[in-house]
Design an enzyme around this catalytic site. Structure first.
Site, PDB file in Angstrom:
ATOM      1  N   ASP A 225       0.770  -1.026   0.128  1.00 53.30           N
ATOM      2  CA  ASP A 225      -0.007   0.007  -0.012  1.00 53.30           C
ATOM      3  C   ASP A 225       1.359   0.801   0.172  1.00 53.30           C
ATOM      4  O   ASP A 225       2.275   0.999   0.372  1.00 53.30           O
ATOM      5  CB  ASP A 225      -0.861   0.175   1.306  1.00 53.30           C
ATOM      6  CG  ASP A 225      -2.039   0.598   0.812  1.00 53.30           C
ATOM      7  OD1 ASP A 225      -2.423   1.162   0.169  1.00 53.30           O
ATOM      8  OD2 ASP A 225      -2.857   0.845   2.266  1.00 53.30           O
TER       9      ASP A 225
ATOM     10  N   ASP B  91      -3.487   6.715  -4.003  1.00 52.20           N
ATOM     11  CA  ASP B  91      -5.093   7.515  -4.110  1.00 52.20           C
ATOM     12  C   ASP B  91      -5.549   8.444  -2.837  1.00 52.20           C
ATOM     13  O   ASP B  91      -5.290   7.893  -1.499  1.00 52.20           O
ATOM     14  CB  ASP B  91      -5.972   6.143  -4.406  1.00 52.20           C
ATOM     15  CG  ASP B  91      -6.475   4.720  -3.286  1.00 52.20           C
ATOM     16  OD1 ASP B  91      -5.091   4.483  -3.489  1.00 52.20           O
ATOM     17  OD2 ASP B  91      -6.538   4.933  -1.930  1.00 52.20           O
TER      18      ASP B  91
ATOM     19  N   ALA C   4     -11.973   2.741   0.912  1.00 51.73           N
ATOM     20  CA  ALA C   4     -12.264   3.445   1.286  1.00 51.73           C
ATOM     21  C   ALA C   4     -13.985   2.885   1.924  1.00 51.73           C
ATOM     22  O   ALA C   4     -14.785   3.267   1.868  1.00 51.73           O
ATOM     23  CB  ALA C   4     -12.768   4.868   1.314  1.00 51.73           C
TER      24      ALA C   4
ATOM     25  N   CYS D 178     -13.069 -25.274  17.995  1.00 50.53           N
ATOM     26  CA  CYS D 178     -11.539 -24.772  16.180  1.00 50.53           C
ATOM     27  C   CYS D 178     -10.405 -26.006  16.169  1.00 50.53           C
ATOM     28  O   CYS D 178     -10.649 -26.303  17.598  1.00 50.53           O
ATOM     29  CB  CYS D 178     -11.383 -23.634  15.872  1.00 50.53           C
ATOM     30  SG  CYS D 178     -10.414 -23.678  15.414  1.00 50.53           S
TER      31      CYS D 178
ATOM     32  N   CYS E 256      -7.694 -25.845  14.798  1.00 46.25           N
ATOM     33  CA  CYS E 256      -6.358 -25.543  14.385  1.00 46.25           C
ATOM     34  C   CYS E 256      -5.247 -25.899  15.529  1.00 46.25           C
ATOM     35  O   CYS E 256      -5.452 -25.877  16.696  1.00 46.25           O
ATOM     36  CB  CYS E 256      -6.599 -24.024  14.330  1.00 46.25           C
ATOM     37  SG  CYS E 256      -6.253 -22.549  15.387  1.00 46.25           S
TER      38      CYS E 256
ATOM     39  N   CYS F  19      -5.800 -23.435  18.603  1.00 42.36           N
ATOM     40  CA  CYS F  19      -7.083 -24.311  19.327  1.00 42.36           C
ATOM     41  C   CYS F  19      -6.967 -25.560  19.952  1.00 42.36           C
ATOM     42  O   CYS F  19      -7.544 -26.415  21.058  1.00 42.36           O
ATOM     43  CB  CYS F  19      -7.867 -24.190  18.902  1.00 42.36           C
ATOM     44  SG  CYS F  19      -8.055 -22.677  18.570  1.00 42.36           S
TER      45      CYS F  19
HETATM   46  N1  GUN Z   1      -6.197   0.528   2.684  1.00 36.96           N
HETATM   47  C1  GUN Z   1      -8.014   0.442   2.608  1.00 36.96           C
HETATM   48  N2  GUN Z   1      -8.164   1.602   2.386  1.00 36.96           N
HETATM   49  C2  GUN Z   1      -7.804   1.642   1.434  1.00 36.96           C
HETATM   50  C3  GUN Z   1      -8.102   2.740   0.512  1.00 36.96           C
HETATM   51  O1  GUN Z   1      -9.320   2.787   0.246  1.00 36.96           O
HETATM   52  N3  GUN Z   1      -7.097   3.377   0.312  1.00 36.96           N
HETATM   53  C4  GUN Z   1      -6.235   2.091  -0.316  1.00 36.96           C
HETATM   54  N4  GUN Z   1      -4.638   3.263  -0.514  1.00 36.96           N
HETATM   55  N5  GUN Z   1      -5.351   1.774   0.961  1.00 36.96           N
HETATM   56  C5  GUN Z   1      -6.498   1.383   1.755  1.00 36.96           C
HETATM   57 ZN    ZN Z   2      -8.197 -22.024  15.724  1.00 36.87          ZN
END
Ligand code: GUN
Ligand code: ZN
Length: 668
Positions: free
Chosen positions: A88, A123, A194, A280, A282, A285
């Protein structure tokens, strides 16, 4: 780089290939902290479970020690993750802190520099419910940055793949504009941005609006990532709506607060501590009791507490991947809608999400396979709105009916109805009121999903639900061609007449039905292909064959040569063409219907019966649905081959990777 292998609902069991590495979708990208010291779950386990991770290029850029290592040795060396790494860009920090210390192009350059596989543009994540002006202004800025980022990549000859995030807040026309504008640009993956605040507020109806408005306008051949969706209870629904990728920080964040993820929601360790065992199996657990883990979690000893957080995070990660494996299996089995309906029952807000889907059924249905391995299971009232039902109500109009008698059957009659109702003369079209599918012509009642379904005893309101559909359908016939409607007396004559036969042995029953087999096949072909294939002249030249053991209709052949035209596939009673059948379909169905036109360069391969790859498709019937039987032709509409399409009409034109048509046979 994205190829579909199997599908159900709008979900795609697929493969993404990036820089020689593979990702199987749908999948989750665990969020990994770029600083190994801050990483909760050991990277070895993440390497074992995940095909792809997401980490943060902005934190890496702005933390000198991390920047130095990443710049010198690359992001794979910094995180020690071996497969695909997505980063990101700092947009999330932008949404939290209001500003970031980096320029949009600077972060693109950095992501390339540190060897990221898929980077993200900077963004602007506009929150929900802001003014239209703000959402619009910020979207315009995101679109400018998107164009600049792609231009930068092109200019500098970067090999970085890029995420082009869809924004627009909760204004759907802006989401649509975003999907259209970004969709025109050559991004590799489209994240939906978002949505985190909406998910935090349980506004799943709004999340569904955003997913579908984006999906409708995005290119079908690119993976879609639901940004910030990391809770397994939402995976089935979002995957069913065509989200291919998810990312989860939740597994670690929740663990820090003692929260234990399940597919039905989040529990707190404190609430579980009195149980003998975790619900669970796993590795975590099975090894620890709730009491032990809780004791560690509340311990004053910092190391013990940290260890408990790690164990909890590992459980959260296991359960997350387990749900994805379950979804993949459901896609293969063709029962993803059943899983979605089950999951959405965990919380009324999830049900809001599921119910919102029906608003978009026209689009959803185009992506839903026409036939599935599993039967249709009615799990509750929402099942009335499923694409299989919607499609049947549309396709009902394909079946020509001239002497219609409308009838009710009791819900205890076993399906197919035609095997359990008295016989009548072949030219009568018994139209059966079906509480779920509305109306079922008796002649096509063996076809998927009309017999391949299980419905429990219904409440009165459910039984009445289709009354309006039935009366509208019948009124239309009454207005347009009243002579087609037979009255009850006439019908009673037929039923009484054949009732004696019905009470005889099974053999006599089926023997009698043989007389109507060609009528039945004629209507089945109309329902499946939307065109009349058998005219009277052809009917005279055909014979049908039934199975000796099951007495069911097996195939139809030319009377003189005994060559098979169509086989009735046992699983769904679809009419699968052999070469003679394909030739007849080609003759009777006008172009472009049921056709896929391919490039001259692969004509010979198709004629030899080889699969058709998506990049060689040059045109097609835009109304094709996944898993329909199609004719493969050249530009001159000469028949080359026939088979099953994996892609719908839109996808056939947009995909340029992977198999499009599973060819049954070529004309050679
Ligand atoms: N991580 C969670 N939401 C968003 C988003 O709208 N844009 C970006 N770049 N990362 C995110
Ligand atoms: Zn578990």
């Amino acid at each position: 780089m994205f190829e579909i292998k199997a599908r159900d609902a709008m979900a795609r069991l697929g493969v993404i290939k990036i820089n020689g590495k593979k990702i199987e979708t749908p999948t989750i990208m665990p969020v990994v902290h770029p600083n190994p010291k801050k990483q909760t779950v050991p990277i070895d386990l993440i390497n074992k479970l995940a095909d792809v991770i997401i980490t943060n290029s902005y934190i890496t850029y702005t933390t000198p020690e991390l920047n130095e290592i990443a710049s010198e040795k690359g992001i794979h060396e910094l995180t020690k993750f071996k497969n695909v790494i997505v980063t990101d860009s700092g947009s999330f920090q932008l949404s939290v802190y209001g500003s970031v210390n980096v320029q949009p192009m600077e972060i693109i350059d950095f992501q390339e520099k540190i060897g990221v596989d898929v980077g993200t543009i900077l963004d602007i994540p506009t929150p929900p419910d802001v003014s239209y002006e703000r959402a619009s202004r910020e979207l315009d800025e995101t679109i400018i940055r998107a164009k600049d980022s792609l231009a930068r990549r092109e200019e500098m000859d970067y090999k970085l793949k890029l995420n082009g995030t869809i924004q627009g807040s909760t204004h759907m026309d802006l989401r649509i504009k975003s999907a259209q504008e970004m969709g025109k640009m050559n991004f590799d993956i489209y994240p939906l941005g978002a949505v985190v605040p909406l998910m935090e507020q349980y506004r799943y109806g709004d999340v569904v609006d955003i997913i579908l408005n984006s999906k409708i306008h995005l290119p079908s051949n690119k993976p879609v990532h639901l940004f910030g969706c990391g809770h397994p209870m939402l995976f089935a629904l979002s995957a069913a709506l065509g989200c291919d990728l998810f990312d989860s920080a939740a597994y670690a964040l929740y663990a820090k607060q003692g929260r234990y993820l399940t597919v039905d929601g989040t529990k707190h360790l404190d609430d579980l501590k009195d149980l003998k065992n975790f619900p669970c199996q796993c590795p975590i657990c099975s090894q620890y009791t709730p009491k032990e883990l809780n004791k560690m979690f509340v311990s004053k000893n910092k190391d013990e507490r940290k260890e408990a957080e790690r164990l909890l995070a590992e459980h959260n990660l296991y359960i997350t991947f387990e749900e994805l494996d379950r979804i993949k299996f459901a896609i293969k089995e063709g029962n993803l809608w059943e899983l979605v309906e089950e999951r959405c029952r965990a919380h009324p807000k999830l049900m809001d999400g599921l119910r919102r889907v029906s608003k978009y059924m026209e689009f959803v249905e185009k992506n839903d396979p026409v036939s599935k391995k599993s039967g249709f299971f009615y799990t509750g009232f929402e099942s009335m709105f499923r694409p299989e039902v919607y499609r049947h109500k549309q396709r009902l109009n394909r079946v020509q009916m001239d002497k219609i008698y409308l009838t009710n059957v009791s819900s205890t009659v076993r399906k197919p109805y035609s095997e359990n109702l008295p016989n009548i003369e072949c030219d009568v079209d018994v139209l059966i009121k079906d509480p779920v599918f509305g109306l079922v012509p008796m002649y096509i009642d063996t076809m998927y999903p009309l017999s391949q379904n299980e419905v429990p005893e219904l409440y009165d309101y459910e039984k009445k639900f289709n009354n309006e559909f039935v009366s509208n359908f019948m009124s239309k016939i009454e207005e347009e061609s009243p002579e087609k409607l037979m009255d009850i007396h006439t019908y009673n004559y037929y039923t009484n007449h054949s009732k004696t036969k019905f009470e005889k042995t099974k053999e006599t029953l089926y023997a009698h039905k043989d007389n109507c087999d060609l009528t039945r096949l004629d209507k089945m072909l109309q329902y499946q292909y939307g065109h009349k294939i058998f005219d009277n002249e052809i009917m005279d030249k055909l014979i049908t064959k039934r199975s000796k053991t099951t007495k069911r209709l097996r195939n139809v052949m030319w009377k003189d040569t005994k060559e098979v035209l169509f086989t009735v596939r046992a699983s769904d009673n679809f009419l699968i063409p052999a070469k003679e059948g394909a030739k007849l379909l080609h003759e009777k169905i006008p172009a472009p219907f049921h056709r896929v036109v391919i490039d001259p360069s692969v004509e010979e391969f198709a004629k030899d019966g080889k699969s058709v790859y998506a990049k060689f498709v040059i045109d097609c019937d835009k109304e094709l649905r996944p898993y329909e039987e199609v004719l493969v032709v050249n530009k001159e509409d000469e028949l080359l081959a026939f088979g099953t399409t994996l892609l719908n009409g839109k996808e056939l034109l947009e995909f340029d990777y992977g198999v499009a048509i599973d060819v049954r046979n070529g004309v050679n």
